[in-house]
Design a protein around this motif. Sequence first.
Motif, mmCIF file in Angstrom:
data_model
loop_
_atom_site.group_PDB
_atom_site.id
_atom_site.type_symbol
_atom_site.label_atom_id
_atom_site.label_comp_id
_atom_site.label_asym_id
_atom_site.label_seq_id
_atom_site.Cartn_x
_atom_site.Cartn_y
_atom_site.Cartn_z
ATOM 1 N N THR A 119 1.121 -1.073 0.215
ATOM 2 C CA THR A 119 0.227 -0.058 -0.096
ATOM 3 C C THR A 119 0.894 1.359 0.353
ATOM 4 O OG1 THR A 119 -0.123 -0.081 2.530
ATOM 5 C CG2 THR A 119 -1.779 -1.703 1.200
ATOM 6 N N SER A 120 0.283 2.027 -0.070
ATOM 7 C CA SER A 120 0.775 3.642 0.673
ATOM 8 C C SER A 120 0.772 4.460 1.595
ATOM 9 C CB SER A 120 0.491 4.937 -1.170
ATOM 10 O OG SER A 120 1.828 5.417 -1.224
ATOM 11 N N PRO A 121 1.514 4.273 1.881
ATOM 12 C CA PRO A 121 2.902 3.517 2.493
ATOM 13 C C PRO A 121 2.928 2.456 2.728
ATOM 14 C CG PRO A 121 2.816 5.188 4.449
ATOM 15 C CD PRO A 121 1.626 4.885 3.641
ATOM 16 N N LYS A 122 3.963 1.225 2.534
ATOM 17 C CA LYS A 122 3.899 0.154 2.208
ATOM 18 C C LYS A 122 3.714 -0.280 3.691
ATOM 19 C CE LYS A 122 8.522 -1.069 1.911
ATOM 20 N NZ LYS A 122 9.849 -1.814 1.948
#
Length: 119
Positions: free
Chosen positions: A85-88
């Motif tokens: 995801t953003s951020p991971k």
Amino acid sequence: MSEPNHQDCMTHSAEEIKHICTNFHKAIEFIGKRWMGTVIYTLMEGPKRYHEIISSIPGISDRLLTERLRDLENEGLIVKNVITTSPKKVEYELTPTGKELDEVIHVLMKWVKKRGESL
């Protein structure tokens, strides 16, 4: 398959007993490393992110937690899941082999609670 009993152990050769004792000693030494049991116990509740693990274990350092997680991963007891995801996000989770320690950890915790402050 039935559980081995004392009589079964009597039929083992000296070499088999030595092998069993060596493996038992290695397992106890591994689980007995500082904070190892607590890290495993924390992950028994399900997958956790690094900050969740460290915040649930008062007194453990970043360096030591990182080391213990690496040890557990190297032994195949946990997996490090990277969620893109953003951020991971990174989660740590017990593998089926790691989950097999559930009974061992809970029996030890029960024993410790029963003994109280005497250790």
